[in-house]
Design a protein around this motif. Structure first.
Motif, short mmCIF file in Angstrom:
data_model
loop_
_atom_site.label_atom_id
_atom_site.label_comp_id
_atom_site.label_asym_id
_atom_site.label_seq_id
_atom_site.Cartn_x
_atom_site.Cartn_y
_atom_site.Cartn_z
N ASN A 28 0.84 -1.20 0.00
CA ASN A 28 0.00 0.00 0.00
C ASN A 28 0.88 1.26 0.00
OD1 ASN A 28 -1.81 2.10 0.53
ND2 ASN A 28 -3.07 0.81 1.87
N PRO A 29 0.76 2.11 -1.02
CA PRO A 29 1.59 3.32 -1.08
C PRO A 29 1.44 4.22 0.14
CG PRO A 29 0.51 2.93 -3.19
CD PRO A 29 -0.09 1.96 -2.21
N SER A 30 0.27 4.22 0.75
CA SER A 30 0.06 5.08 1.92
C SER A 30 0.93 4.65 3.10
CB SER A 30 -1.41 5.10 2.33
OG SER A 30 -1.83 3.83 2.79
N LEU A 31 1.24 3.36 3.17
CA LEU A 31 2.11 2.87 4.24
C LEU A 31 3.51 3.46 4.12
CD1 LEU A 31 2.57 0.86 6.61
CD2 LEU A 31 3.21 -0.84 4.88
N LEU A 35 5.69 6.14 6.38
CA LEU A 35 7.03 5.85 6.88
C LEU A 35 8.04 6.91 6.44
CD1 LEU A 35 8.55 3.72 8.54
CD2 LEU A 35 9.17 2.60 6.37
N ALA A 36 7.91 7.39 5.21
CA ALA A 36 8.80 8.45 4.72
C ALA A 36 8.65 9.71 5.58
CB ALA A 36 8.51 8.75 3.26
N THR A 37 7.41 10.03 5.93
CA THR A 37 7.16 11.19 6.76
C THR A 37 7.82 11.04 8.14
OG1 THR A 37 5.05 11.64 5.66
CG2 THR A 37 5.37 12.61 7.84
N LYS A 38 7.71 9.83 8.72
CA LYS A 38 8.34 9.57 10.01
C LYS A 38 9.85 9.80 9.95
CE LYS A 38 7.20 7.71 13.38
NZ LYS A 38 6.90 8.20 14.75
N TYR A 39 10.47 9.30 8.89
CA TYR A 39 11.92 9.42 8.78
C TYR A 39 12.34 10.86 8.44
CZ TYR A 39 13.20 4.60 9.61
OH TYR A 39 13.43 3.40 10.24
N CYS A 40 11.52 11.54 7.69
CA CYS A 40 11.81 12.96 7.41
C CYS A 40 11.78 13.76 8.71
CB CYS A 40 10.82 13.53 6.41
SG CYS A 40 11.10 12.96 4.71
N GLN A 41 10.84 13.45 9.59
CA GLN A 41 10.76 14.14 10.87
C GLN A 41 11.98 13.84 11.73
OE1 GLN A 41 7.05 12.57 12.30
NE2 GLN A 41 5.79 14.08 11.21
N ALA A 42 12.63 12.68 11.47
CA ALA A 42 13.83 12.31 12.22
C ALA A 42 15.11 12.81 11.55
CB ALA A 42 13.90 10.80 12.38
N GLY A 43 14.96 13.49 10.41
CA GLY A 43 16.12 14.07 9.76
C GLY A 43 16.58 13.37 8.50
N SER A 44 15.86 12.36 8.05
CA SER A 44 16.21 11.64 6.82
C SER A 44 15.27 12.05 5.71
CB SER A 44 16.13 10.13 7.04
OG SER A 44 17.03 9.71 8.04
N ASP A 45 15.80 12.47 4.60
CA ASP A 45 15.00 13.01 3.50
C ASP A 45 14.62 11.89 2.54
OD1 ASP A 45 13.76 14.59 1.65
OD2 ASP A 45 15.61 15.36 0.77
N TYR A 46 13.39 11.39 2.65
CA TYR A 46 12.91 10.32 1.79
C TYR A 46 11.56 10.69 1.17
CZ TYR A 46 16.07 6.83 3.98
OH TYR A 46 17.15 6.12 4.43
N THR A 47 11.34 10.19 -0.04
CA THR A 47 9.99 10.10 -0.58
C THR A 47 9.48 8.70 -0.28
OG1 THR A 47 10.68 9.24 -2.74
CG2 THR A 47 10.63 11.65 -2.47
N ALA A 48 8.21 8.47 -0.50
CA ALA A 48 7.64 7.15 -0.26
C ALA A 48 8.33 6.10 -1.12
CB ALA A 48 6.14 7.17 -0.54
N GLU A 49 8.56 6.42 -2.39
CA GLU A 49 9.21 5.48 -3.31
C GLU A 49 10.64 5.20 -2.88
OE1 GLU A 49 7.62 8.22 -4.19
OE2 GLU A 49 5.80 7.40 -5.13
N GLU A 50 11.33 6.22 -2.42
CA GLU A 50 12.73 6.06 -2.03
C GLU A 50 12.88 5.20 -0.78
OE1 GLU A 50 14.42 10.29 -3.81
OE2 GLU A 50 13.65 10.18 -1.77
N ILE A 51 12.04 5.43 0.21
CA ILE A 51 12.20 4.66 1.44
C ILE A 51 11.80 3.20 1.23
CG2 ILE A 51 9.91 5.01 2.51
CD1 ILE A 51 11.55 5.57 5.14
N SER A 52 10.83 2.96 0.36
CA SER A 52 10.47 1.58 0.02
C SER A 52 11.64 0.89 -0.66
CB SER A 52 9.24 1.56 -0.88
OG SER A 52 8.96 0.24 -1.31
N SER A 53 12.29 1.59 -1.58
CA SER A 53 13.43 1.03 -2.30
C SER A 53 14.58 0.71 -1.34
CB SER A 53 13.90 2.01 -3.38
OG SER A 53 15.06 1.52 -4.02
#
Length: 291
Positions: A28-31, A35-53
């Motif tokens: 599910n893309p929303s998942l 997760l990307a939003t959680k990691y961005c809040q922690a200082g890691s710059d991800y899009t949904a596609e990038e963090i899945s990869s």
């Protein structure tokens, strides 16, 4: 006629699909957006596609390395480490030696948080994020109807009850707590804690050795021929196939034949509870091989 539950002293259960009815969807893309939003809040710059990869790449790399190191076809990594490394790793697919593979912004954050208190905060965040990821991926989560009555009755009869689960500790310990079934087990073995999973022979062997179990007194109960039944077959232990997925007799026969061929146990015959109702282990049976 004797009930199967009266024939054994030690009952070794699989978890998912046997005691716990679960269905997850990690596509599910929303998942991944969450997760990307959680990691961005922690200082890691991800899009949904990038963090899945990155997630799937790390899983693949860690499984390959662990399988090679332990010389097994069935390694089990700790996904907690993947969630941790996503804080540290670059989102690109470049190799570590690539000069363009710059460190993520979170590298400096984590490096500066070297005090025990800060490290504890980071570990807590990783654990909570992993659990939230799992919960958000679940579409169905419930104990099977017979799970609690069967576990309670086995303990009432003085049986030893064990859990041998292909699972991730960062998910499963939380889910065992949610369901309240942990109190019924004399010992719990989770594959990610042991770095191998069913049907790796060593995984069952760990339980047998640590608990000093006598194989003729023991039975493995699970819903999968290729992992649960195979784990018992390699030790010459009895098994009960619990048909919670509703396989036809023809399909079950095909899966059993495949398992026998793969693990070189041509005459191995597990019992089968075709209905998928675990309570049937207390019903008298003429032939334990035809439950």
């Amino acid at each position: 006629m004797t009930a199967y539950a009266d024939l054994k002293k030690n009952f070794i259960f699989d978890l998912y699909g046997t005691l716990l009815d679960i269905w997850t969807d990690e596509t599910n893309p929303s998942l991944w957006k969450w997760l990307a939003t959680k990691y961005c809040q922690a200082g890691s710059d991800y899009t949904a596609e990038e963090i899945s990869s990155v997630y799937h790449r790390l899983v693949k790399e860690k499984e390959a390395e662990l399988g090679k190191r332990l010389n097994t076809k069935w390694p089990e990594i700790e996904l907690w480490d993947v969630f941790r490394d996503m804080l540290r790793c670059d989102k690109s697919d470049h190799s570590p030696d690539d000069p363009n593979n710059a460190s993520s912004a979170s590298d400096s954050v984590i490096a500066s948080e070297s005090s025990p208190a800060r490290q504890a905060d980071t570990e807590k965040w990783i654990g909570e994020t992993a659990v939230s990821f799992r919960v958000r991926s679940r579409l169905r989560f419930r104990l099977f109807e017979d799970t609690l009555p069967v576990l309670r009755e086995l303990k009432k009869r003085g049986k030893k009850v064990y859990l041998l689960s292909n699972a991730q500790a960062c998910f499963t310990k939380y889910e065992i707590g949610e369901t309240g079934i942990g109190e019924y087990f004399d010992k719990i073995l989770i594959s990610s804690d042991r770095h191998v999973k069913k049907p790796e022979k060593r995984f069952m062997g760990m339980l047998l050795e640590e608990e000093h179990l006598n194989i003729p007194d023991s039975v493995m109960i699970g819903n999968d021929y290729s992992s649960d039944v195979a784990s018992a077959a390699q030790w010459g232990m009895d098994a009960i196939f619990l048909n919670t997925d509703g396989y036809s007799a023809e399909d079950r026969a095909g899966r059993l034949a495949q398992m026998r061929q793969q693990f070189h146990v041509p005459d191995y015959k597990p019992a089968v509870i075709a209905s998928g109702r675990l309570m049937e282990i207390f019903s008298p049976v003429q032939d334990p091989g035809k439950v």
